[in-house]
Write a protein that holds these residues in place. Structure first.
Motif, PDB file in Angstrom:
ATOM      1  N   LEU A  95       2.724 -16.359  -1.831  1.00 11.61           N
ATOM      2  CA  LEU A  95       3.731 -15.308  -1.978  1.00 11.61           C
ATOM      3  C   LEU A  95       3.828 -14.539  -0.674  1.00 11.61           C
ATOM      4  O   LEU A  95       2.818 -14.329   0.014  1.00 11.61           O
ATOM      5  CB  LEU A  95       3.358 -14.336  -3.104  1.00 11.61           C
ATOM      6  CG  LEU A  95       3.338 -14.872  -4.529  1.00 11.61           C
ATOM      7  CD1 LEU A  95       2.979 -13.757  -5.506  1.00 11.61           C
ATOM      8  CD2 LEU A  95       4.664 -15.505  -4.914  1.00 11.61           C
ATOM      9  N   ASP A  96       5.030 -14.078  -0.344  1.00 10.88           N
ATOM     10  CA  ASP A  96       5.178 -13.222   0.829  1.00 10.88           C
ATOM     11  C   ASP A  96       4.494 -11.887   0.535  1.00 10.88           C
ATOM     12  O   ASP A  96       4.242 -11.559  -0.637  1.00 10.88           O
ATOM     13  CB  ASP A  96       6.660 -13.033   1.177  1.00 10.88           C
ATOM     14  CG  ASP A  96       7.435 -12.366   0.056  1.00 10.88           C
ATOM     15  OD1 ASP A  96       7.341 -11.127  -0.076  1.00 10.88           O
ATOM     16  OD2 ASP A  96       8.119 -13.092  -0.700  1.00 10.88           O
ATOM     17  N   SER A 101       2.300  -7.867  -3.192  1.00 11.59           N
ATOM     18  CA  SER A 101       2.038  -6.464  -3.512  1.00 11.59           C
ATOM     19  C   SER A 101       2.636  -6.103  -4.873  1.00 11.59           C
ATOM     20  O   SER A 101       1.981  -5.458  -5.695  1.00 11.59           O
ATOM     21  CB  SER A 101       2.615  -5.572  -2.414  1.00 11.59           C
ATOM     22  OG  SER A 101       2.412  -4.221  -2.720  1.00 11.59           O
ATOM     23  N   HIS A 102       3.863  -6.530  -5.135  1.00  6.61           N
ATOM     24  CA  HIS A 102       4.509  -6.245  -6.414  1.00  6.61           C
ATOM     25  C   HIS A 102       3.788  -6.950  -7.565  1.00  6.61           C
ATOM     26  O   HIS A 102       3.594  -6.373  -8.639  1.00  6.61           O
ATOM     27  CB  HIS A 102       5.984  -6.656  -6.381  1.00  6.61           C
ATOM     28  CG  HIS A 102       6.688  -6.366  -7.668  1.00  6.61           C
ATOM     29  ND1 HIS A 102       6.843  -7.309  -8.649  1.00  6.61           N
ATOM     30  CD2 HIS A 102       7.240  -5.225  -8.143  1.00  6.61           C
ATOM     31  CE1 HIS A 102       7.474  -6.774  -9.674  1.00  6.61           C
ATOM     32  NE2 HIS A 102       7.735  -5.508  -9.391  1.00  6.61           N
ATOM     33  N   CYS A 108       0.882  -7.904 -12.818  1.00  3.20           N
ATOM     34  CA  CYS A 108      -0.433  -8.110 -13.453  1.00  3.20           C
ATOM     35  C   CYS A 108      -0.808  -6.957 -14.400  1.00  3.20           C
ATOM     36  O   CYS A 108      -1.243  -7.215 -15.525  1.00  3.20           O
ATOM     37  CB  CYS A 108      -1.512  -8.334 -12.399  1.00  3.20           C
ATOM     38  SG  CYS A 108      -1.323  -9.895 -11.503  1.00  3.20           S
ATOM     39  N   PRO A 109      -0.645  -5.678 -13.982  1.00  6.10           N
ATOM     40  CA  PRO A 109      -0.932  -4.592 -14.932  1.00  6.10           C
ATOM     41  C   PRO A 109      -0.067  -4.668 -16.195  1.00  6.10           C
ATOM     42  O   PRO A 109      -0.527  -4.320 -17.279  1.00  6.10           O
ATOM     43  CB  PRO A 109      -0.623  -3.319 -14.129  1.00  6.10           C
ATOM     44  CG  PRO A 109      -0.862  -3.718 -12.720  1.00  6.10           C
ATOM     45  CD  PRO A 109      -0.394  -5.142 -12.631  1.00  6.10           C
ATOM     46  N   ALA A 156       0.621   1.895   4.198  1.00  5.20           N
ATOM     47  CA  ALA A 156       1.097   0.628   3.639  1.00  5.20           C
ATOM     48  C   ALA A 156       0.193   0.248   2.477  1.00  5.20           C
ATOM     49  O   ALA A 156      -0.991   0.557   2.481  1.00  5.20           O
ATOM     50  CB  ALA A 156       1.063  -0.458   4.711  1.00  5.20           C
ATOM     51  N   PRO A 157       0.746  -0.429   1.462  1.00  2.00           N
ATOM     52  CA  PRO A 157      -0.096  -0.877   0.352  1.00  2.00           C
ATOM     53  C   PRO A 157      -1.162  -1.837   0.875  1.00  2.00           C
ATOM     54  O   PRO A 157      -0.902  -2.632   1.768  1.00  2.00           O
ATOM     55  CB  PRO A 157       0.868  -1.596  -0.592  1.00  2.00           C
ATOM     56  CG  PRO A 157       2.212  -1.524  -0.006  1.00  2.00           C
ATOM     57  CD  PRO A 157       2.124  -0.839   1.313  1.00  2.00           C
ATOM     58  N   SER A 158      -2.356  -1.745   0.313  1.00  2.00           N
ATOM     59  CA  SER A 158      -3.430  -2.616   0.789  1.00  2.00           C
ATOM     60  C   SER A 158      -4.252  -3.133  -0.380  1.00  2.00           C
ATOM     61  O   SER A 158      -4.253  -2.572  -1.459  1.00  2.00           O
ATOM     62  CB  SER A 158      -4.349  -1.851   1.739  1.00  2.00           C
ATOM     63  OG  SER A 158      -4.999  -0.795   1.051  1.00  2.00           O
ATOM     64  N   LEU A 159      -4.951  -4.217  -0.137  1.00  2.00           N
ATOM     65  CA  LEU A 159      -5.893  -4.783  -1.103  1.00  2.00           C
ATOM     66  C   LEU A 159      -7.290  -4.326  -0.723  1.00  2.00           C
ATOM     67  O   LEU A 159      -7.626  -4.251   0.432  1.00  2.00           O
ATOM     68  CB  LEU A 159      -5.850  -6.309  -1.080  1.00  2.00           C
ATOM     69  CG  LEU A 159      -4.559  -6.950  -1.549  1.00  2.00           C
ATOM     70  CD1 LEU A 159      -4.653  -8.448  -1.424  1.00  2.00           C
ATOM     71  CD2 LEU A 159      -4.272  -6.569  -2.979  1.00  2.00           C
ATOM     72  N   GLN A 160      -8.089  -4.050  -1.718  1.00  2.00           N
ATOM     73  CA  GLN A 160      -9.457  -3.621  -1.450  1.00  2.00           C
ATOM     74  C   GLN A 160     -10.388  -4.794  -1.424  1.00  2.00           C
ATOM     75  O   GLN A 160     -10.261  -5.747  -2.075  1.00  2.00           O
ATOM     76  CB  GLN A 160      -9.911  -2.636  -2.523  1.00  2.00           C
ATOM     77  CG  GLN A 160      -9.074  -1.392  -2.505  1.00  2.00           C
ATOM     78  CD  GLN A 160      -9.387  -0.498  -3.690  1.00  2.00           C
ATOM     79  OE1 GLN A 160     -10.078  -0.884  -4.632  1.00  2.00           O
ATOM     80  NE2 GLN A 160      -8.879   0.703  -3.661  1.00  2.00           N
TER      81      GLN A 160
END
Length: 160
Positions: A95-96, A101-102, A108-109, A156-160
């Motif tokens: 996925l881009d 992020s979406h 998923c939630p 910016a949105p980030s992954l932990q």
């Protein structure tokens, strides 16, 4: 035969999404005023906190955790506090960044919410209180609000 090999190669780069597992990560219930609370007239005030987080597990696998925390007061007294951390492991590939992020922040939630709602209802009724019956949540709208907040803050949105 050549067509099948080419199609196989195309499938490797195609977007992939699959649910691997859904599970309860944490579950908590407190009724600090029991049993006296059961003898009072019932006029509940419900407070709900909702949070999501995601973590990269390994190549293409992500854990998404939806936390629902409910505090119910009867008048000024806390009748009960209930919390569930409903989690899922998802395989997501190709996925881009915006779609990823979406997917992690809203899609998923959205999958996890019915499981979390049922876990909370079950927990609350086991405490001898009426089921909460939480209304559906628009995770796409919450995700859009969070993106707007992050853009305002220059993050910016980030992954932990």
């Amino acid at each position: 035969m050549t067509d099948q090999q080419n199609n196989g190669a195309a499938d490797e780069s195609a977007p992939q999404f699959s649910l691997q597992r859904i599970y309860v990560r944490d579950l908590s219930f407190e009724a600090p005023k029991s049993p006296a609370i059961f003898r009072q007239s019932w006029e509940p005030q419900v407070g709900l906190d909702l949070n999501t987080r995601q973590k990269v597990l390994e190549d293409g696998f992500y854990e998404v955790v939806l936390t629902l925390s409910v505090t119910v007061k009867n008048g000024e007294e806390v009748a009960f506090i209930a919390e569930v951390q409903q989690a899922g492991i998802f395989l997501i590939k190709n996925l881009d960044p915006q779609s990823m992020s979406h997917t992690l922040g809203a899609f998923c939630p959205n999958i996890l919410f019915p499981y979390a709602r049922e876990a909370l209802d079950s927990l609350v009724t086991r405490g001898s209180f009426p089921a909460l019956m939480l209304a559906p949540v628009n995770f796409d709208a919450l995700y859009a609000q969070e993106l707007a907040r992050l853009q305002e803050a220059g993050e910016a949105p980030s992954l932990q």
